[in-house]
Scaffold this motif. Sequence first.
Motif, PDB file in Angstrom:
ATOM      1  N   SER A   1      22.754   6.965  24.718  1.00 66.32           N
ATOM      2  CA  SER A   1      23.146   8.344  24.993  1.00 66.32           C
ATOM      3  C   SER A   1      21.943   9.215  25.302  1.00 66.32           C
ATOM      4  O   SER A   1      22.058  10.242  25.982  1.00 66.32           O
ATOM      5  N   ILE A   2      20.774   8.818  24.818  1.00 64.38           N
ATOM      6  CA  ILE A   2      19.569   9.620  25.035  1.00 64.38           C
ATOM      7  C   ILE A   2      18.966   9.388  26.410  1.00 64.38           C
ATOM      8  O   ILE A   2      18.050  10.099  26.833  1.00 64.38           O
ATOM      9  N   SER A   3      19.468   8.357  27.132  1.00 61.84           N
ATOM     10  CA  SER A   3      18.876   8.043  28.426  1.00 61.84           C
ATOM     11  C   SER A   3      19.104   9.148  29.449  1.00 61.84           C
ATOM     12  O   SER A   3      18.406   9.217  30.469  1.00 61.84           O
ATOM     13  N   THR A   4      20.090  10.000  29.210  1.00 59.41           N
ATOM     14  CA  THR A   4      20.349  11.106  30.145  1.00 59.41           C
ATOM     15  C   THR A   4      19.379  12.265  29.966  1.00 59.41           C
ATOM     16  O   THR A   4      19.357  13.177  30.793  1.00 59.41           O
ATOM     17  N   MET A   5      18.588  12.240  28.914  1.00 62.15           N
ATOM     18  CA  MET A   5      17.651  13.343  28.657  1.00 62.15           C
ATOM     19  C   MET A   5      16.388  13.138  29.495  1.00 62.15           C
ATOM     20  O   MET A   5      15.789  12.059  29.457  1.00 62.15           O
ATOM     21  N   PRO A   6      15.970  14.111  30.283  1.00 57.15           N
ATOM     22  CA  PRO A   6      14.763  13.936  31.114  1.00 57.15           C
ATOM     23  C   PRO A   6      13.499  13.918  30.268  1.00 57.15           C
ATOM     24  O   PRO A   6      13.454  14.457  29.156  1.00 57.15           O
ATOM     25  N   ASN A   7      12.462  13.274  30.839  1.00 57.34           N
ATOM     26  CA  ASN A   7      11.194  13.198  30.109  1.00 57.34           C
ATOM     27  C   ASN A   7      10.544  14.570  29.953  1.00 57.34           C
ATOM     28  O   ASN A   7       9.766  14.799  29.027  1.00 57.34           O
ATOM     29  N   SER A   8      10.859  15.475  30.856  1.00 59.77           N
ATOM     30  CA  SER A   8      10.260  16.815  30.776  1.00 59.77           C
ATOM     31  C   SER A   8      10.761  17.591  29.566  1.00 59.77           C
ATOM     32  O   SER A   8      10.208  18.638  29.229  1.00 59.77           O
ATOM     33  N   ALA A   9      11.815  17.089  28.901  1.00 56.55           N
ATOM     34  CA  ALA A   9      12.341  17.792  27.729  1.00 56.55           C
ATOM     35  C   ALA A   9      11.440  17.638  26.518  1.00 56.55           C
ATOM     36  O   ALA A   9      11.621  18.352  25.517  1.00 56.55           O
TER      37      ALA A   9
ATOM     38  N   PHE B   1      16.759  -1.156  23.565  1.00 51.82           N
ATOM     39  CA  PHE B   1      16.501   0.241  23.208  1.00 51.82           C
ATOM     40  C   PHE B   1      15.003   0.475  22.998  1.00 51.82           C
ATOM     41  O   PHE B   1      14.463   1.511  23.405  1.00 51.82           O
ATOM     42  N   ALA B   2      14.331  -0.493  22.358  1.00 55.74           N
ATOM     43  CA  ALA B   2      12.883  -0.369  22.162  1.00 55.74           C
ATOM     44  C   ALA B   2      12.156  -0.366  23.511  1.00 55.74           C
ATOM     45  O   ALA B   2      11.179   0.380  23.695  1.00 55.74           O
ATOM     46  N   SER B   3      12.626  -1.180  24.468  1.00 56.99           N
ATOM     47  CA  SER B   3      12.004  -1.176  25.802  1.00 56.99           C
ATOM     48  C   SER B   3      12.190   0.176  26.481  1.00 56.99           C
ATOM     49  O   SER B   3      11.256   0.698  27.119  1.00 56.99           O
ATOM     50  N   GLN B   4      13.381   0.750  26.338  1.00 55.32           N
ATOM     51  CA  GLN B   4      13.619   2.065  26.913  1.00 55.32           C
ATOM     52  C   GLN B   4      12.736   3.117  26.240  1.00 55.32           C
ATOM     53  O   GLN B   4      12.157   3.987  26.906  1.00 55.32           O
ATOM     54  N   CYS B   5      12.622   3.025  24.924  1.00 54.43           N
ATOM     55  CA  CYS B   5      11.768   3.963  24.187  1.00 54.43           C
ATOM     56  C   CYS B   5      10.312   3.827  24.633  1.00 54.43           C
ATOM     57  O   CYS B   5       9.613   4.834  24.802  1.00 54.43           O
ATOM     58  N   LEU B   6       9.853   2.581  24.852  1.00 54.86           N
ATOM     59  CA  LEU B   6       8.488   2.356  25.327  1.00 54.86           C
ATOM     60  C   LEU B   6       8.275   3.003  26.687  1.00 54.86           C
ATOM     61  O   LEU B   6       7.252   3.681  26.915  1.00 54.86           O
ATOM     62  N   ALA B   7       9.241   2.810  27.598  1.00 52.22           N
ATOM     63  CA  ALA B   7       9.098   3.404  28.926  1.00 52.22           C
ATOM     64  C   ALA B   7       9.035   4.926  28.849  1.00 52.22           C
ATOM     65  O   ALA B   7       8.218   5.577  29.535  1.00 52.22           O
ATOM     66  N   VAL B   8       9.875   5.516  28.011  1.00 53.11           N
ATOM     67  CA  VAL B   8       9.880   6.975  27.881  1.00 53.11           C
ATOM     68  C   VAL B   8       8.580   7.472  27.275  1.00 53.11           C
ATOM     69  O   VAL B   8       8.001   8.471  27.735  1.00 53.11           O
ATOM     70  N   LEU B   9       8.092   6.794  26.244  1.00 57.26           N
ATOM     71  CA  LEU B   9       6.829   7.225  25.621  1.00 57.26           C
ATOM     72  C   LEU B   9       5.673   7.101  26.612  1.00 57.26           C
ATOM     73  O   LEU B   9       4.773   7.951  26.635  1.00 57.26           O
ATOM     74  N   GLU B  10       5.679   6.036  27.421  1.00 57.28           N
ATOM     75  CA  GLU B  10       4.640   5.908  28.448  1.00 57.28           C
ATOM     76  C   GLU B  10       4.727   7.055  29.452  1.00 57.28           C
ATOM     77  O   GLU B  10       3.705   7.644  29.838  1.00 57.28           O
ATOM     78  N   ASN B  11       5.950   7.351  29.877  1.00 57.70           N
ATOM     79  CA  ASN B  11       6.125   8.460  30.822  1.00 57.70           C
ATOM     80  C   ASN B  11       5.691   9.785  30.206  1.00 57.70           C
ATOM     81  O   ASN B  11       5.080  10.631  30.872  1.00 57.70           O
ATOM     82  N   VAL B  12       6.034   9.971  28.928  1.00 62.53           N
ATOM     83  CA  VAL B  12       5.625  11.202  28.254  1.00 62.53           C
ATOM     84  C   VAL B  12       4.105  11.276  28.168  1.00 62.53           C
ATOM     85  O   VAL B  12       3.507  12.340  28.383  1.00 62.53           O
ATOM     86  N   GLN B  13       3.478  10.134  27.843  1.00 61.30           N
ATOM     87  CA  GLN B  13       2.020  10.119  27.793  1.00 61.30           C
ATOM     88  C   GLN B  13       1.406  10.479  29.146  1.00 61.30           C
ATOM     89  O   GLN B  13       0.470  11.270  29.239  1.00 61.30           O
ATOM     90  N   MET B  14       1.948   9.848  30.198  1.00 58.97           N
ATOM     91  CA  MET B  14       1.420  10.165  31.533  1.00 58.97           C
ATOM     92  C   MET B  14       1.692  11.617  31.897  1.00 58.97           C
ATOM     93  O   MET B  14       0.830  12.294  32.476  1.00 58.97           O
ATOM     94  N   THR B  15       2.892  12.106  31.557  1.00 53.28           N
ATOM     95  CA  THR B  15       3.206  13.506  31.841  1.00 53.28           C
ATOM     96  C   THR B  15       2.262  14.434  31.098  1.00 53.28           C
ATOM     97  O   THR B  15       1.746  15.422  31.658  1.00 53.28           O
ATOM     98  N   LEU B  16       2.029  14.118  29.804  1.00 53.15           N
ATOM     99  CA  LEU B  16       1.106  14.955  29.022  1.00 53.15           C
ATOM    100  C   LEU B  16      -0.312  14.865  29.555  1.00 53.15           C
ATOM    101  O   LEU B  16      -1.047  15.868  29.574  1.00 53.15           O
ATOM    102  N   ALA B  17      -0.711  13.644  30.017  1.00 55.18           N
ATOM    103  CA  ALA B  17      -2.051  13.501  30.577  1.00 55.18           C
ATOM    104  C   ALA B  17      -2.188  14.308  31.864  1.00 55.18           C
ATOM    105  O   ALA B  17      -3.216  14.985  32.097  1.00 55.18           O
ATOM    106  N   LEU B  18      -1.150  14.229  32.723  1.00 47.38           N
ATOM    107  CA  LEU B  18      -1.186  15.030  33.950  1.00 47.38           C
ATOM    108  C   LEU B  18      -1.196  16.522  33.641  1.00 47.38           C
ATOM    109  O   LEU B  18      -1.899  17.313  34.281  1.00 47.38           O
ATOM    110  N   ARG B  19      -0.376  16.878  32.629  1.00 46.39           N
ATOM    111  CA  ARG B  19      -0.345  18.288  32.243  1.00 46.39           C
ATOM    112  C   ARG B  19      -1.695  18.741  31.700  1.00 46.39           C
ATOM    113  O   ARG B  19      -2.173  19.850  32.021  1.00 46.39           O
ATOM    114  N   ALA B  20      -2.328  17.870  30.891  1.00 42.78           N
ATOM    115  CA  ALA B  20      -3.649  18.210  30.355  1.00 42.78           C
ATOM    116  C   ALA B  20      -4.690  18.293  31.464  1.00 42.78           C
ATOM    117  O   ALA B  20      -5.563  19.166  31.453  1.00 42.78           O
ATOM    118  N   ALA B  21      -4.570  17.341  32.435  1.00 46.04           N
ATOM    119  CA  ALA B  21      -5.518  17.384  33.556  1.00 46.04           C
ATOM    120  C   ALA B  21      -5.333  18.656  34.376  1.00 46.04           C
ATOM    121  O   ALA B  21      -6.310  19.279  34.833  1.00 46.04           O
TER     122      ALA B  21
END
Length: 961
Positions: free
Chosen positions: A552-560, A690-710
């Motif tokens: 159910s959480i897969s519909t939530m965007p990474n930007s959230a 579910f763990a694979s999906q969580c890993l992908a989201v955390l990676e995306n969040v990390q990249m998003t945060l890194a881009l945001r920090a950059a």
Amino acid sequence: MLQVYRMLIKSQRLLVGLLVITFFLFLLLLNGNYIFTTTGQNEGEVVAAWASFGFSFLLSISFLAVGAFVWVYAHNRQIALRLLCLCIALIVAFTARNSIAVNKWLAFISDTSSILAVIFLSAFLMVFPKSITVNQHTNTPDWLLVWIYRCYLSIISITGLVMIGALFVSYLFSEQVAGWLSFSDLLYFLVTLTGILLLIVCSYRYSTLRWERQQMSLFMAGVILSAAPLLFFTVIPQILHLPAFDGRMTAATLCLFPLALGYSILRYQILVFDTYVRKTVSALFGVIFLAFVVYIIVALGNICLADYAVRHRNIYALLIVGVATGLSPIAWWLAKVLTEKVFFREVTQYRRFLKEPTIIADETLEIADAASLITSAAIYTFDTAQVCVFVFDESSGQYRLYPELTDGAGDESRRSLLHSLLRIFQLPLTTGETNVDYLDNFLPAIQRLRTARRPLLLSEAIRPSKHKPMSLERFLTSKSPLGDEDWLLAPIRAQGKMIGILVLGKRGDQPYAGPDLEFAQALTARFSMMLEMARLYARATQHTDLLNNLYSISTMPNSAFNTLEDAANAYATVAATATSSAAEMWLYDEQEHALNLAVATGHGPRLTTCSRLIGMQESDWTSRFVHTQMPGSIDDETKSALPTCLPELPSCPFAWLPLRKKERSIGVLVVTYARPHYFFKEEMRALEMFASQCLAVLENVQMTLALRAAYERQKELDQLKDQFIMTASHELRTPLTTVLGYIELLGQYHERLEVESRTEFIDKARRGCDELSLLVSNIMDASRVNMDVAAVRLRPIQLSQAVSHVLEILEATLTGEQRTVQLEIADDLYVKADDVPLRQVLLNLMSNALKYSPSGSSIILSAIQEQEQVIIAIKDHGFGVPPSEQQRLFERFVRLERDMNSPVRGAGLGLFICRRLLEAMGGQVWLESSGQPGEGSNFSFALPMVPKQHSIEVEAVKLPV
């Protein structure tokens, strides 16, 4: 203690049985001695003597076996005692009957035993199957009936004793018994037998319970079964002057009477032999009925076709055989049906209950609905309100009660039965705030029931494993230590597995035995497939719900997610909610190779009390699913499969789901369960996905945060660039304007100017150039500070000497501004530093103190030793620095807004250079100021301390970029 008491009781019973057997053997030897010593040499007399002896032996041994067996094992001791006395009397009567022709005293003993047998039989029927003098509704004595039956028993007992006395006198003084005494004896037996028949009728009438009437029916069946051959094949034909069989042949079935009597008494103590006994009784009735039908056919043929039989003997014989053969199957089937209808009516009733149509929906039922159907069928079949159905839950390894208990009064019987079960199994009634409504799979009683081939009584299920029952105890119940709580546990099996347990509680005073076991097993077999389908449907539904909740959480965007912790918390919450357990998210620190607890949510236990896990091995980055067979226990095989980084053994089942892709490690998702839990393959697959999906989201969040920090860094750099341009243009413009102004003045008025004025203008222009050169040098220093710190060489430096060198440089400024510097530095303080960077730091800090404090004010330069560091502080009395701006001062090109328009020049690089140089030397710098004018600022920095006589090896320290 209870076991010892029971052994003593059984030993006493066995001793009485041995005495009875010894007495029987003595009578048997005595009877055989009289028979065979007085028998002549005639072959016919010898055969007759042997036949008579064999018949008496067969009857006697039957009564002996039944009497002794019932005496040892019967629960009702009154019935056991009276039956034993009856059997002893009949044993004596039948054993001594063969020798009455040769010894009158044996005849007297036989007659006496017959009279006593009638008395004991009357006494026996008064308490079998239940005392007829007790009111069945109130369970209290009915005094009128007590008085009547006591009078009856007293009359027949006194009359019998009188008869025995008269017989004794007659045998003592006469060779033959007087005719009147024989008539009195016959009359006595007629009266007593009539009374016995009335007792049987009254017992059957006053037996309101089904099982009591069943026992009376079996007793009457034994009478009929044993007497029918003698009656129909000998007595009646002789009365009707028809061909009859020899009475010694037809009387052989009398030995079945004691067997039927013993079976009727022990009817509800027999566990597994009841089916075979019923089949044997039905077969015997079938044989007798078939023989009776054949006999009737032959007799009717001899009467109606006598002339034809003489003329056509062969055809007549074939006709009789054909008719008998054609009617034999019908007679056999009819005998079996009548046997069950008349003598085993409870079996017929059970079968009718089981054949009743059950409302089973076409669609798949829920487990609660299927359990409700089984409960209703058990209540209807066994006439008890205490019925519980436990269904095996494979995910927890427990047998859970279905349907769930409600607060209404309708579930009071089930609640009472459940609480009694938990008490007997020594289980808690509640765990925390939750009521216990399950039976754990590891209970010895459940393990024993799983391997049993039939339903078990509760006393059998909880019997200690070290106690091995005797051969008869496996088939016959003994006195249960549970008393009225000895209920029946019936396993519900499907495809060879025990998927549920049917518990039948108390139903009046009737114990569970005999046909109850057979039909409890038949009932569970009828509903087992329906329950298994409900279990499979529930398992599929549970898996579907798990997938739906997890994804159910897969519909939530990474930007959230604003931070990595927000994403970890969201996914841990979803995992805890979907699995109805607790979830933990551990994030991996690559520098320290450790897991740090980021999120712990849900209702359940913690995996470990630690919040940091160190010592991660490569094997720990694989999925682990650990279940416990019982709470708080992990077997050796499971211990070897635990992650090596855990400092302690977990006390709960858990799923260890690493979040790793190739060589990049994010963390670990852990799901813990409060109850025992077993993982299905589809459940493990869903959690891993579910763990694979969580890993992908955390990676995306990390990249998003890194881009945001950059991006933010780029914005900051742009701001720094703009600030630098603004500061540089402002700071460079002032000295440049001064230089240009004086040069223009010199160019226009140099011929008119006096030498002193010209010299002054030139000096002022030169100072402007020097100031401009200093500003440019600071900018160049800031750009190459990273290269300078790479060449820092640490060695012991005398602090007082470095301070003196800096004060010599600033001596002219101090003198011109009339400044005083208070030194509080000991000569024996040595620091671990590089000489040139240390002097540059001191010079920058002293220059700032001079620039930002009024002329004539003093400056305090002190140094103190604190643990293994030396803290140098420079205190001025200027305007101070507001606390909100203090941290920004150590960044590049940062100056206070109030200083931008002041006469004090600066590029905002001095403090930044100091911070970088001190970090390269292993130190740090900070500022203490209240921001109030006049209170000034206190710039402090710390460096490692070195003892005075200590020498260290010079080492290069590289400052991280």
